[in-house]
Structure formats: C-alpha cells, structure tokens
Design a protein around this motif. Structure first.
Motif, PDB file in Angstrom:
ATOM      1  N   ASP A   1       0.840  -1.192   0.000  1.00 42.76           N
ATOM      2  CA  ASP A   1       0.000   0.000   0.000  1.00 42.76           C
ATOM      3  C   ASP A   1       0.878   1.246   0.000  1.00 42.76           C
ATOM      4  O   ASP A   1       1.914   1.288   0.676  1.00 42.76           O
ATOM      5  N   GLU A   2       0.464   2.253  -0.772  1.00 44.80           N
ATOM      6  CA  GLU A   2       1.207   3.510  -0.749  1.00 44.80           C
ATOM      7  C   GLU A   2       0.989   4.199   0.599  1.00 44.80           C
ATOM      8  O   GLU A   2      -0.114   4.186   1.155  1.00 44.80           O
ATOM      9  N   ARG A   3       2.048   4.804   1.090  1.00 44.32           N
ATOM     10  CA  ARG A   3       1.962   5.512   2.358  1.00 44.32           C
ATOM     11  C   ARG A   3       1.238   6.840   2.192  1.00 44.32           C
ATOM     12  O   ARG A   3       1.121   7.357   1.093  1.00 44.32           O
ATOM     13  N   LEU A   4       0.762   7.353   3.309  1.00 42.88           N
ATOM     14  CA  LEU A   4       0.041   8.624   3.289  1.00 42.88           C
ATOM     15  C   LEU A   4       1.036   9.780   3.295  1.00 42.88           C
ATOM     16  O   LEU A   4       2.072   9.727   3.949  1.00 42.88           O
ATOM     17  N   GLN A   5       0.696  10.815   2.549  1.00 39.49           N
ATOM     18  CA  GLN A   5       1.514  12.028   2.519  1.00 39.49           C
ATOM     19  C   GLN A   5       0.608  13.228   2.729  1.00 39.49           C
ATOM     20  O   GLN A   5      -0.409  13.375   2.039  1.00 39.49           O
ATOM     21  N   CYS A   6       0.952  14.064   3.683  1.00 42.59           N
ATOM     22  CA  CYS A   6       0.155  15.250   3.970  1.00 42.59           C
ATOM     23  C   CYS A   6       0.625  16.402   3.086  1.00 42.59           C
ATOM     24  O   CYS A   6       1.766  16.841   3.184  1.00 42.59           O
ATOM     25  N   ARG A   7      -0.282  16.864   2.209  1.00 46.76           N
ATOM     26  CA  ARG A   7       0.013  18.022   1.361  1.00 46.76           C
ATOM     27  C   ARG A   7      -0.772  19.208   1.896  1.00 46.76           C
ATOM     28  O   ARG A   7      -1.691  19.711   1.266  1.00 46.76           O
ATOM     29  N   GLY A   8      -0.421  19.636   3.104  1.00 44.47           N
ATOM     30  CA  GLY A   8      -1.157  20.721   3.723  1.00 44.47           C
ATOM     31  C   GLY A   8      -2.487  20.210   4.217  1.00 44.47           C
ATOM     32  O   GLY A   8      -2.564  19.436   5.156  1.00 44.47           O
TER      33      GLY A   8
ATOM     34  N   ALA B   1      -4.812  18.395   2.319  1.00 42.62           N
ATOM     35  CA  ALA B   1      -5.171  17.098   1.754  1.00 42.62           C
ATOM     36  C   ALA B   1      -4.131  16.027   2.068  1.00 42.62           C
ATOM     37  O   ALA B   1      -2.929  16.294   2.100  1.00 42.62           O
ATOM     38  N   VAL B   2      -4.625  14.797   2.275  1.00 45.08           N
ATOM     39  CA  VAL B   2      -3.768  13.632   2.473  1.00 45.08           C
ATOM     40  C   VAL B   2      -3.789  12.815   1.189  1.00 45.08           C
ATOM     41  O   VAL B   2      -4.851  12.353   0.754  1.00 45.08           O
ATOM     42  N   THR B   3      -2.644  12.632   0.555  1.00 48.46           N
ATOM     43  CA  THR B   3      -2.559  11.990  -0.752  1.00 48.46           C
ATOM     44  C   THR B   3      -1.627  10.781  -0.719  1.00 48.46           C
ATOM     45  O   THR B   3      -0.842  10.622   0.217  1.00 48.46           O
ATOM     46  N   PRO B   4      -1.700   9.904  -1.743  1.00 46.95           N
ATOM     47  CA  PRO B   4      -0.742   8.798  -1.835  1.00 46.95           C
ATOM     48  C   PRO B   4       0.677   9.343  -2.025  1.00 46.95           C
ATOM     49  O   PRO B   4       0.894  10.231  -2.854  1.00 46.95           O
ATOM     50  N   LYS B   5       1.621   8.810  -1.284  1.00 47.43           N
ATOM     51  CA  LYS B   5       2.974   9.360  -1.288  1.00 47.43           C
ATOM     52  C   LYS B   5       3.628   9.280  -2.660  1.00 47.43           C
ATOM     53  O   LYS B   5       4.375  10.176  -3.069  1.00 47.43           O
ATOM     54  N   ASP B   6       3.365   8.201  -3.403  1.00 44.42           N
ATOM     55  CA  ASP B   6       3.982   8.037  -4.720  1.00 44.42           C
ATOM     56  C   ASP B   6       3.067   8.456  -5.860  1.00 44.42           C
ATOM     57  O   ASP B   6       3.330   8.139  -7.024  1.00 44.42           O
ATOM     58  N   GLY B   7       1.977   9.124  -5.543  1.00 37.47           N
ATOM     59  CA  GLY B   7       1.109   9.633  -6.592  1.00 37.47           C
ATOM     60  C   GLY B   7       0.120   8.628  -7.140  1.00 37.47           C
ATOM     61  O   GLY B   7      -0.449   8.835  -8.209  1.00 37.47           O
ATOM     62  N   ALA B   8      -0.075   7.502  -6.451  1.00 35.40           N
ATOM     63  CA  ALA B   8      -1.014   6.456  -6.895  1.00 35.40           C
ATOM     64  C   ALA B   8      -0.643   5.957  -8.292  1.00 35.40           C
ATOM     65  O   ALA B   8      -1.436   6.016  -9.229  1.00 35.40           O
ATOM     66  N   ARG B   9       0.563   5.454  -8.424  1.00 37.18           N
ATOM     67  CA  ARG B   9       1.005   4.947  -9.723  1.00 37.18           C
ATOM     68  C   ARG B   9       0.317   3.641 -10.052  1.00 37.18           C
ATOM     69  O   ARG B   9       0.300   2.710  -9.249  1.00 37.18           O
ATOM     70  N   ILE B  10      -0.252   3.561 -11.268  1.00 36.56           N
ATOM     71  CA  ILE B  10      -0.899   2.337 -11.714  1.00 36.56           C
ATOM     72  C   ILE B  10      -0.464   2.033 -13.149  1.00 36.56           C
ATOM     73  O   ILE B  10       0.024   2.914 -13.857  1.00 36.56           O
ATOM     74  N   LEU B  11      -0.648   0.783 -13.565  1.00 42.26           N
ATOM     75  CA  LEU B  11      -0.281   0.353 -14.917  1.00 42.26           C
ATOM     76  C   LEU B  11      -1.559   0.116 -15.694  1.00 42.26           C
ATOM     77  O   LEU B  11      -2.429  -0.657 -15.267  1.00 42.26           O
ATOM     78  N   VAL B  12      -1.695   0.778 -16.839  1.00 47.89           N
ATOM     79  CA  VAL B  12      -2.907   0.646 -17.642  1.00 47.89           C
ATOM     80  C   VAL B  12      -2.539   0.363 -19.103  1.00 47.89           C
ATOM     81  O   VAL B  12      -1.437   0.668 -19.545  1.00 47.89           O
ATOM     82  N   HIS B  13      -3.487  -0.248 -19.822  1.00 44.65           N
ATOM     83  CA  HIS B  13      -3.343  -0.497 -21.253  1.00 44.65           C
ATOM     84  C   HIS B  13      -4.622  -0.022 -21.944  1.00 44.65           C
ATOM     85  O   HIS B  13      -5.723  -0.298 -21.462  1.00 44.65           O
ATOM     86  N   ARG B  14      -4.477   0.685 -23.051  1.00 43.68           N
ATOM     87  CA  ARG B  14      -5.662   1.126 -23.777  1.00 43.68           C
ATOM     88  C   ARG B  14      -6.390  -0.089 -24.347  1.00 43.68           C
ATOM     89  O   ARG B  14      -5.771  -0.994 -24.884  1.00 43.68           O
ATOM     90  N   ARG B  15      -7.702  -0.079 -24.224  1.00 42.50           N
ATOM     91  CA  ARG B  15      -8.498  -1.205 -24.721  1.00 42.50           C
ATOM     92  C   ARG B  15      -8.580  -1.184 -26.242  1.00 42.50           C
ATOM     93  O   ARG B  15      -8.557  -0.133 -26.858  1.00 42.50           O
TER      94      ARG B  15
END
Length: 288
Positions: free
Chosen positions: A265-272, A274-288
């Motif tokens: 799980d991505e760690r939490l990062q406090c951006r003032g 808002a609390v966001t995913p520390k690594d930016g919620a990186r995901i792998l996708v492929h166009r259908r």
C-alpha cells in the motif's frame, strides 16, 4: 475547474494557471500552522513562506478584480452561465451584491476544495482497487453497464479508508457544549479525527479491510462516515464531487484496462490540507 468558473477569458486563464496552483499549494500547507503576529500586522517579506503567500494572494486578488471588471463590461454578460457571472448576478437578502473580495474568496474555495480533494480521492480510489483484484474486476464489469451502485460504494469505501481531509473542526459558539462527560466552553475548537471515526469497529467490522459492500448491504448510523463533514456546514460540493469521481472512474475503466498489483500500500503524505498517496497512486494501464 478554471474553465467552469471563468469560462473563456482569452489569455487570462493562462495567468490564472500560473498564479492559482502555487497559491493553493502554499495556502493548504500554511492552513495547518498558527498565524504569526507579523502576518496579522500585515508585514510582508519574500524571505518567509507567509510573506510569499501574501504576495501571491495580492496578485490573485488583483487578477480577480480585473476579470470582474472585464466580465461586467462584457456585452454578453446576461447570457453567460459560468460561475463568475453567476456570482456577479447573485444578491444577498438585502439586495446588495457581493464584493470583489468575497467573490475572490468564493472562487478560491471552489478552486481549492473543488479540485485538490476530488483529485486526491480519485488517486486513492485507483490505488485501492489495483490492490484488490476482486474489487477491480467487479467495478470494471459494472463500468460497461448502466449501473453505478458498486462504483459509488467503491468511492465511499475509499473515502472511509483513505479520507483526504484528516480533521474536521468546529468552534463552540454557545456558552457551553456538552460532549459526553465533558463540558466544552465557548470559543473552544473541537477537532474530529476522521481516520479514527472511520475505523470504529462498532460501525465497521474489520475496518482495515477494503470492503465496498459495506455501503450496499446496510445503512450506516448517522455521523459514522464524514468525508464531506457534517451538519449545517457539510461540503456544498459533495454531490458534484461524487458525480465527478463516478464519471472519471467509469470513463477510465471503459477505455483502459487497469492491472492489479501486489505492491505494498502507498503511504500517506500530507500536502497541507489534503492527504494523498505518497507516490502519486502509480498504476499500470493499457488502452483497450
């Protein structure tokens, strides 16, 4: 958000894109800090975060003032339907119009609350579903139908498990406020930790599990789920934000195949604020 609020405004949108993001980012960070006396006395200086923030705020207010003057002079003013025009047309109960400062404050609230929090929740939604293949498969299958019950439940469970606003604060205005066994005096600020509230075993059995079905199988007790706050000051944009997230999630799943992952799980990062995913919620996708 800038186009929705201001409509087409020639080169002004580019100037807003330059001024607003650093202002929102700096303001979100400073919002959780006490205001120094020097700022209250309006002492400015570029060598402190507060000084830079005040300069950015002044530039923003000046730009809004110019945009308001331009909009009022627009021959198509009466037919425009952007938010800025709506604010200019609005009137208080006594018939008076909003001041430029009030309009600037309302617009900044829409830009900050209407973008940062929604984007952060969507980021957490994608981070969560990629780590739960059964949830990913179910929400993807539903995306190709006219249904939205499971998709709404996925977003709600994300907001429960990863609330992007960590605290909700309310100030006591009555002489005293009775909170359980405590009598809270006037002027006291009460802070509610949403992560604690959303992980209560009484309302959410096994709260560490990501289970969207919680929001389908049974109604929740009042005030057990507060990603948008509660009471008379509940977020006015909650319905719009939920619609935005539903549309984006469905559109992405229809056009892209999202791969599940066994990554931690991505760690939490406090951006003032808002609390966001520390690594930016990186995901792998492929166009259908």
């Amino acid at each position: 958000m800038l186009r929705v609020i201001f409509g087409s405004q020639d080169g002004s949108l580019n100037e807003l894109r330059r001024i607003v993001p650093p202002l929102v980012s700096m303001g979100s960070t400073l919002a959780v800090l006490p205001v120094p006396r020097s700022v209250r006395r309006r002492i400015k200086g570029r060598y402190t975060p507060w000084g830079r923030f005040l300069e950015q705020r002044d530039a923003y207010h000046e730009l809004i003032r110019r945009l308001v003057e331009m909009r009022k002079a627009d021959p198509d003013f009466d037919s425009r339907d952007d938010i800025l025009t709506s604010l200019l047309k609005s009137r208080y109960e006594d018939g008076s119009a909003m001041s430029v400062k009030e309009i600037a404050d309302e617009v900044l609230t829409l830009l900050a609350a209407g973008h940062e929090t929604t984007a952060a929740t969507l980021a957490w939604t994608f981070e969560r579903i990629t780590r739960h293949p059964d949830v990913l498969a179910a929400v993807t299958e539903e995306a190709f139908t006219d249904g939205n019950e499971y998709r709404r439940a996925v977003i709600a469970e994300t907001q429960r498990a990863r609330p992007v606003i960590a605290l909700v604060a309310r100030k006591v205005h009555a002489e005293t406020f009775q909170l359980g066994e405590w009598s809270i005096p006037r002027g006291t600020t009460i802070m509610i930790a949403l992560s604690e509230l959303h992980n209560r075993e009484q309302e959410y059995p096994d709260p560490q599990r990501f289970v969207p079905e919680r929001f389908i199988e049974r109604p929740l007790p009042p005030y057990a789920w507060l990603p948008f706050g509660g009471g008379s000051r509940r977020c006015l944009g909650s319905v719009f934000a939920t619609l935005e997230m539903e549309v984006v999630l469905r559109t992405v799943l229809r056009h892209f195949s999202v791969e599940p992952t066994t990554a931690a799980d991505e760690r939490l990062q406090c951006r003032g604020v808002a609390v966001t995913p520390k690594d930016g919620a990186r995901i792998l996708v492929h166009r259908r």
